[in-house]
Design an enzyme around this catalytic site. Sequence first.
Site, PDB file in Angstrom:
ATOM      1  N   GLU A  38       0.209  -1.680  -0.107  1.00 18.33           N
ATOM      2  CA  GLU A  38       0.103   0.352   0.398  1.00 18.33           C
ATOM      3  C   GLU A  38       0.685   1.528   0.287  1.00 18.33           C
ATOM      4  O   GLU A  38       0.155   2.147   0.552  1.00 18.33           O
ATOM      5  CB  GLU A  38      -0.938   0.634   1.190  1.00 18.33           C
ATOM      6  CG  GLU A  38      -0.340   0.282   3.113  1.00 18.33           C
ATOM      7  CD  GLU A  38       0.668  -0.890   3.400  1.00 18.33           C
ATOM      8  OE1 GLU A  38       0.995  -0.832   4.931  1.00 18.33           O
ATOM      9  OE2 GLU A  38       0.231  -1.995   2.692  1.00 18.33           O
ATOM     10  N   ASN A  39       1.956   1.233  -0.273  1.00 18.04           N
ATOM     11  CA  ASN A  39       2.745   2.030  -0.677  1.00 18.04           C
ATOM     12  C   ASN A  39       2.342   3.874  -0.702  1.00 18.04           C
ATOM     13  O   ASN A  39       1.254   3.841  -1.712  1.00 18.04           O
ATOM     14  CB  ASN A  39       4.094   2.107  -1.562  1.00 18.04           C
ATOM     15  CG  ASN A  39       4.586   0.710  -0.852  1.00 18.04           C
ATOM     16  OD1 ASN A  39       4.844   0.585  -0.710  1.00 18.04           O
ATOM     17  ND2 ASN A  39       4.387   0.193  -2.432  1.00 18.04           N
ATOM     18  N   GLU A  97      -5.979  -2.519  -0.372  1.00 15.26           N
ATOM     19  CA  GLU A  97      -4.404  -1.699  -0.838  1.00 15.26           C
ATOM     20  C   GLU A  97      -4.808   0.399  -0.633  1.00 15.26           C
ATOM     21  O   GLU A  97      -4.348   0.677   0.044  1.00 15.26           O
ATOM     22  CB  GLU A  97      -3.685  -1.972  -1.427  1.00 15.26           C
ATOM     23  CG  GLU A  97      -3.303  -3.764  -1.827  1.00 15.26           C
ATOM     24  CD  GLU A  97      -2.580  -3.500  -0.604  1.00 15.26           C
ATOM     25  OE1 GLU A  97      -2.019  -3.140   0.532  1.00 15.26           O
ATOM     26  OE2 GLU A  97      -2.931  -5.220  -0.616  1.00 15.26           O
ATOM     27  N   HIS A 109      -6.034   0.847   2.852  1.00 16.29           N
ATOM     28  CA  HIS A 109      -4.608   1.454   3.388  1.00 16.29           C
ATOM     29  C   HIS A 109      -4.286   3.184   4.034  1.00 16.29           C
ATOM     30  O   HIS A 109      -3.837   3.451   4.539  1.00 16.29           O
ATOM     31  CB  HIS A 109      -3.849   0.904   3.184  1.00 16.29           C
ATOM     32  CG  HIS A 109      -3.759  -0.816   4.087  1.00 16.29           C
ATOM     33  ND1 HIS A 109      -3.392  -0.838   4.999  1.00 16.29           N
ATOM     34  CD2 HIS A 109      -3.132  -1.566   3.635  1.00 16.29           C
ATOM     35  CE1 HIS A 109      -3.160  -1.745   6.206  1.00 16.29           C
ATOM     36  NE2 HIS A 109      -2.993  -2.802   4.571  1.00 16.29           N
ATOM     37  N   GLU A 168      -3.374  -3.894   9.543  1.00 19.62           N
ATOM     38  CA  GLU A 168      -3.355  -5.067   8.747  1.00 19.62           C
ATOM     39  C   GLU A 168      -5.707  -5.464   9.272  1.00 19.62           C
ATOM     40  O   GLU A 168      -6.198  -5.285   8.163  1.00 19.62           O
ATOM     41  CB  GLU A 168      -2.802  -6.205   8.701  1.00 19.62           C
ATOM     42  CG  GLU A 168      -1.915  -5.459   7.824  1.00 19.62           C
ATOM     43  CD  GLU A 168      -1.493  -5.438   6.881  1.00 19.62           C
ATOM     44  OE1 GLU A 168      -2.990  -5.463   5.780  1.00 19.62           O
ATOM     45  OE2 GLU A 168      -0.824  -4.542   5.996  1.00 19.62           O
TER      46      GLU A 168
END
Length: 887
Positions: free
Chosen positions: A269-270, A303, A306, A325
């Site tokens: 999830e950058n 993702e 996030h 998470e």
Amino acid sequence: MRDARPSAIYLKDYRPPAFLIERTELAFDLHEDHAIVEATLHLRRNSGVAPEEALVLHGQDLELQWLALDGRELSAGEYSQSDDGLRIARVPQQFTLSSRTRIRPQDNTSLEGLYKSRTLFCTQCEAEGFRKITWYLDRPDVMAEFDVSIEADKARYPVLLSNGNPVAAEDLGNGRHRARWHDPFPKPAYLFALVAGDLHSVDDHFTTASGRQVGLRIFVEEKDLDKCEHAMVSLKKSMRWDEEVYGREYDLDIFNIVAVDDFNMGAMENKSLNIFNSSCVLCSPQTTTDKGFQTVEAIVAHEYFHNWSGNRVTCRDWFQLSLKEGFTVFRDAEFSADMGSRTVKRVEDATVMRTAQFAEDAGPMAHPVRPDSFIEISNFYTLTVYEKGAEVVRMIHTLLGAEAFRKGADLYFERHDGQAVTCEDFVRAMEDASGVDLGQFRRWYAQAGTPVLSVAGAYDEAAQTYALTVRQSTPPTPGQAHKEPLLIPLALGLLGDAGNLPLQLAGAAPNVESADNTHLVLKVSEAEQTFVFSGVRERPVPSLLRGFSAPVRLEYDYSRAELCALMSRDNDGFVRWDAAQQLAISVLQEAEEQIHAGAAPVVDPLYLNACQTLLEDASLDAAMVAEMLRLPGEGYLAELAARRGGARVLSIHLAREAVHKALAVHAEAAWLDAYRRNAVNTPYAPEAGQIAARSLRNLSLEYLVLARDEHIALARAQFASAGNMTDSLAALKVISQRGSAAQRDEALDDFYRRWKSETLVVNQWLQVQAAVPGEGALERVQGLLQHEAFDLRNPNKVRALVAGFANGNPLQFHRADGAGYRFLGEVIEALNTRNPQIAARLLVPLTRWRNYAGDQGPAMRSELECLAALPDLSPDVFEVLSKSLQD
């Protein structure tokens, strides 16, 4: 076991960082045999923390070329290096540290930090990969703004990406170019991302609730451009859902996704640059199954979600991993339920918990949702942290109700935006917003193991009351012998002859939440409690754990007739499925005992008739019917047998085959009718109705081929004419497992010829072969290690073939000669230093050696001991081995 043991890290030893990084400037110069990383860190001492004179930075496999403090290059005597860090003895209160480092991404087989995936530079920094890029305070509670420049060969790497918004792009001459990126949102190093490669993109946009335009781009190789539509649609659905359900809007001008072939995880999830395992983003009807489409939708959503639950608010330390998470898995599960069938999704989640997470809780690596200690954090990206963590969040949602939970989420995001926080902070926000005391509930984060609810009912016909006594206990786990009672939401109903009965609970109103007059949620908080229902006019069958309201093992002494009643007419879909599973397990265990005693198994006609009745009812949801009629797997049956004295692999296999065959023969005509009526004659679409029809149709095909050999013709015809991968792969599996050797080899060869240029399809071909039963199975798998389609460096291929064999072919993996164990051990040894994360995950089947009766348990332990004796064990593998071998 080696003497130089890596040391454990403990939650109790957490200390805030002595230094903080306000801004990080990175310049990457990428070449074919190395990369140069220049880093400028703007640091200051953390006020309020006991002063430390020395600055200690993390670093691993780095070649330092120079180091400067406030522009002055430091001499060798002013700092020191070790295998995992760099220490500067004296630094001022506020300063700038600059470094120039050489790394070799092309040789980085661990797939952590900066590495090459074929022709693509990419990163994976969670959990501690950034320290393989440059010297840094690589911990999640150090958050900084990032300015990044990337320089590379323009022809080989025309696309240069990093986090945040693009700032500039320039041609440098000599065939090279540079891109600059700025991320205004402070983030820890684990969320850093970089990609450089020859990529093409599918572009779209999204208009937020406030009217901002966000550019959306999915970057792939040119050959995969036609496989991005579903991921893009899923991304836009996710963005809209998060606005509507959580009020969370995206915060940058652009959102990028990149598909990468070599990736240890599913996706990452950058911030604004999500890097995905290609298997989790690419899909098309020709190359992807229905399950694959659903997986892509769920992972894209996970993702994206996030961005708030993990990025804007992140975890203080890695013990708090479930903070981001578990919460995000809960969010993506709710999203998937809203996009499809809520009941089927709940069944799928419960299946994962029961077949895999409960086994983890019962094994040597058992740990709380918030672990107390670890040696290697990558070993704790587990089902306990993710899936059980999500169930813990779901229980808070159940206890508070949807409205109060939303208020708690809003408070959590508002209170902690831009911070690195703890699970306690999340629970406290829920308490403060709702006014509900969750003090006892916090034990779910601290106690390991799967709680057991033992329930008994007593009906008083004269008084028309029904008393339900609930006892809770949690078995001891490593390091936790004593367990305290938990707060457990137990959803229930009472089933009568004509359907679910109205409920009236005598007293104890504070311990109850009512959804409607046939459904209550009891708050079980003591070791033993009794709940009395009044006005019960007939002897009921308790409908327990409705909607899988808590991640517990339920014990209630149902008769088979009661299970049939729940299976056929309860108004909770999960309970109906669960009753079908319990009935099947009862029949399977009876058959296994008969086989073990040397008798021919006899399958209870009650079960066979109940299944046939279910199958013949065309008005029911085909997806739910398929789930209810699918027998529990041999791995799950082995886990259950372990609690009854030890699993006998052969008798479990034979019992499942016998029941499978009996049900196939008994309901052959109904299976054939279901196969025909569920044919989909419209163009393929991954939508609920079609997915449900294909699910029941392909299950019917399995049973038909078991019923009579002649039905293999149906499988071969479906394989030849299938217009989508779901039907094609389903037919291939049936032919491979039930057809003759010649039919199997012909189909497998044909499938490979058709799809050898599609990497993800070939991975499924490898997995099908890993599960082919019968003699020669192991030799086939060993041969495939040398096949052109296999590459030990690629985690997807290792998971498909090696893990596919160890987990999906139990009879052959557990061969009496131990060859299956030795094979797995050899692969683990080969990956131990090459890719420690994957090596450690492959160990899981062997860690369950205590579950098996006879010679198999000792043989599995012996293989673990051989691995433990190897020199230079990675910390990942060492930790799993040491815990698995503890007496």
